[in-house]
Design an enzyme around this catalytic site. Structure first.
Site, PDB file in Angstrom:
ATOM      1  N   HIS A 132       9.048 -13.426  -4.417  1.00 26.83           N
ATOM      2  CA  HIS A 132       9.141 -12.910  -5.728  1.00 26.83           C
ATOM      3  C   HIS A 132       8.723 -14.062  -6.664  1.00 26.83           C
ATOM      4  CE1 HIS A 132      10.592  -8.813  -4.948  1.00 26.83           C
ATOM      5  NE2 HIS A 132      11.515  -9.406  -3.868  1.00 26.83           N
TER       6      HIS A 132
ATOM      7  N   ASP B  74       5.075 -14.579  -6.897  1.00 27.50           N
ATOM      8  CA  ASP B  74       3.667 -14.311  -7.496  1.00 27.50           C
ATOM      9  C   ASP B  74       3.508 -13.589  -8.764  1.00 27.50           C
ATOM     10  OD1 ASP B  74       4.554 -11.819  -6.232  1.00 27.50           O
ATOM     11  OD2 ASP B  74       2.746 -11.503  -4.928  1.00 27.50           O
TER      12      ASP B  74
ATOM     13  N   GLY C 276       6.720   0.337   5.374  1.00 28.65           N
ATOM     14  CA  GLY C 276       8.051  -0.193   5.136  1.00 28.65           C
ATOM     15  C   GLY C 276       8.666  -1.356   5.877  1.00 28.65           C
TER      16      GLY C 276
ATOM     17  N   GLY D 125       7.645  -4.758   5.591  1.00 25.47           N
ATOM     18  CA  GLY D 125       7.708  -5.874   4.657  1.00 25.47           C
ATOM     19  C   GLY D 125       6.313  -6.847   5.415  1.00 25.47           C
ATOM     20  N   LEU D 126       5.603  -6.367   6.131  1.00 24.99           N
ATOM     21  CA  LEU D 126       4.407  -7.105   6.912  1.00 24.99           C
ATOM     22  C   LEU D 126       3.069  -6.569   6.028  1.00 24.99           C
ATOM     23  CD1 LEU D 126       5.668  -7.082  10.465  1.00 24.99           C
ATOM     24  CD2 LEU D 126       5.902  -8.685   8.691  1.00 24.99           C
ATOM     25  N   SER D 127       3.402  -6.129   4.900  1.00 22.21           N
ATOM     26  CA  SER D 127       1.931  -5.630   4.040  1.00 22.21           C
ATOM     27  C   SER D 127       1.014  -4.708   4.827  1.00 22.21           C
ATOM     28  CB  SER D 127       1.340  -6.847   3.545  1.00 22.21           C
ATOM     29  OG  SER D 127       1.942  -7.547   2.472  1.00 22.21           O
ATOM     30  N   SER D 128       1.374  -3.716   5.489  1.00 27.46           N
ATOM     31  CA  SER D 128       0.438  -2.893   6.144  1.00 27.46           C
ATOM     32  C   SER D 128      -0.410  -2.043   4.865  1.00 27.46           C
ATOM     33  CB  SER D 128       1.105  -1.757   7.010  1.00 27.46           C
ATOM     34  OG  SER D 128       2.258  -1.104   6.189  1.00 27.46           O
TER      35      SER D 128
ATOM     36  N   ASP E  38      -0.141 -10.549  -1.145  1.00 21.63           N
ATOM     37  CA  ASP E  38      -0.656  -9.897   0.037  1.00 21.63           C
ATOM     38  C   ASP E  38      -2.140  -9.672   0.226  1.00 21.63           C
ATOM     39  OD1 ASP E  38       2.479  -9.806   0.058  1.00 21.63           O
ATOM     40  OD2 ASP E  38       2.356  -7.744  -0.362  1.00 21.63           O
TER      41      ASP E  38
HETATM   42  C1  GLA Z   1       5.599  -7.338  -2.315  1.00 21.84           C
HETATM   43  C2  GLA Z   1       4.373  -7.492  -3.154  1.00 21.84           C
HETATM   44  C3  GLA Z   1       3.803  -9.058  -3.514  1.00 21.84           C
HETATM   45  C4  GLA Z   1       5.230  -9.917  -3.639  1.00 21.84           C
HETATM   46  C5  GLA Z   1       6.378  -9.650  -2.705  1.00 21.84           C
HETATM   47  C6  GLA Z   1       7.563 -10.509  -2.963  1.00 21.84           C
HETATM   48  O1  GLA Z   1       5.113  -7.875  -0.965  1.00 21.84           O
HETATM   49  O2  GLA Z   1       3.263  -6.739  -2.830  1.00 21.84           O
HETATM   50  O3  GLA Z   1       3.066  -9.196  -4.251  1.00 21.84           O
HETATM   51  O4  GLA Z   1       5.625  -9.731  -5.028  1.00 21.84           O
HETATM   52  O5  GLA Z   1       6.679  -8.294  -2.563  1.00 21.84           O
HETATM   53  O6  GLA Z   1       7.420 -11.979  -2.662  1.00 21.84           O
END
Ligand code: GLA
Length: 341
Positions: free
Chosen positions: A21, A23, A106, A108-111, A152
């Protein structure tokens, strides 16, 4: 006759070591690209949008369906591809096949960023890592309506094997930082899926904007600025962001010194800050962090990604085993998005 062309691209998911949190206020982040990710094959043209993804509802709709209202396009996963197509100017439809070895939805690994980055490449976009990451970010914002930061997409596009990426989200400079072989990265899914589009992320964005109206850019603020905030909630949010930027620098020093215990301490402090100051953790996540961090060989653990569930990142001695019911994996930092033959 519009061009018809088939391309296949892979883009990795990510786990963020530290810099959570930060970026969207131009701060520092230190993510690694995973070796796991999403492969998208796209044939452009054909006048329709057709999408197939294992385990998901197939999509079939007219090209440019939904006008400007992407939120009405179903199934929801195709929105990322439709948004990428629009941003790139693929106007005559496409056929896409999606496969993944990354747990999706969901985690938290940016799928969703991996999906969007792979789509951007498979639809023929070209440019530098940052240009492509910006394009993917805008497409993702179009698809979700959430003004996420650039972490991400930047790490998914720019990942470097065996390195974390220090991304300065203000200058957009990217510096690869070696992860020593004496420190292993673990990714642990909490079993609790989080929804980034949920209102909490937007609320944190809004809180950060209000903080910056009062004290100026968080990136430039020192801890002394926190006292200028009368609202105790905003003061806690500011303390998280300011100390988190400091923790990124401490993590870089710990990795350079191959100092596992120091790196673990940064993770644990980062988690405490996410829990008490930024308030994006949950009791399930807190319990899991305690279990993982208490395992012999683990230096430290914390919540990674947007929060409210998702995954943990831990650093440990190589070969460390964690006894958990939930999905976990060792993660060597992998390479960024690329076209496949
Ligand atoms: C998500 C958002 C990112 C970042 C994170 C928290 O993954 O896509 O841009 O803000 O939350 O660090």
């Amino acid at each position: 006759m519009p061009e018809t062309r088939t391309r296949r691209a892979f883009a990795p998911g990510r786990v963020n070591l530290i810099g959570e949190h930060t970026d969207y206020t131009g701060g520092l982040v230190l993510p690694v690209a995973l070796e796991l990710g999403i492969t998208v094959e796209v044939t452009t043209g054909g006048g329709r949008i057709v999408g197939v993804s294992a385990g998901h509802q197939s999509a079939e709709l007219p090209a440019l369906a939904g006008g400007s209202d992407l939120a009405a396009v179903e199934p929801a996963w195709i929105r990322f591809l439709v948004a990428a197509a629009r941003r790139i100017g693929v106007v005559d439809g496409f056929t896409a096949t999606v496969s993944s070895d990354l747990p999706v939805g969901g985690t938290g690994l940016s799928s969703s960023s991996a999906l969007t980055c792979a789509a951007v490449l498979a639809m023929g976009a070209e440019g530098t890592v940052i240009e492509l990451a910006r394009l993917a970010r805008l497409a993702e914002i179009d698809a979700t309506g959430v003004e996420i930061g650039i972490m991400d997409q930047a790490v998914s596009m720019g990942g470097v094997a065996d390195h974390a990426l220090l991304i300065d989200c203000r200058t957009l400079d990217i510096t690869p930082v070696p992860v020593p072989s004496s420190i292993e990265v673990l990714v642990v899914h909490t079993g609790q899926s989080r929804d980034l589009a949920g209102s909490a992320y937007r609320r944190r964005l809004d809180e950060c904007r209000r903080i910056e109206q009062a004290i100026g850019p968080l990136r430039d603020a020192g801890q002394d600025a926190i006292a200028e905030l009368d609202d105790p909630v905003l003061a806690r949010r500011a303390r998280h962001v300011i100390t988190e930027n400091e923790r990124v620098r401490r993590m870089i020093d710990a990795l350079a010194a191959a100092d596992g215990p120091a790196a673990g301490k940064v993770l644990l402090e980062g988690h405490r800050s996410l829990r008490t100051d930024y308030e994006v953790s949950t009791p399930i996540v807190d319990d899991l962090v305690a279990t993982v961090a208490g395992t012999t060989g683990v230096y430290g653990a914390r919540l990674t990604g947007g929060g409210f569930g998702g995954s943990l990142v831990a650093l440990c001695e190589p070969g460390t085993e964690v006894a958990l019911d939930t999905w976990w994996t060792r993660a060597r930092p992998g390479v960024g998005a690329h076209l496949l033959a």
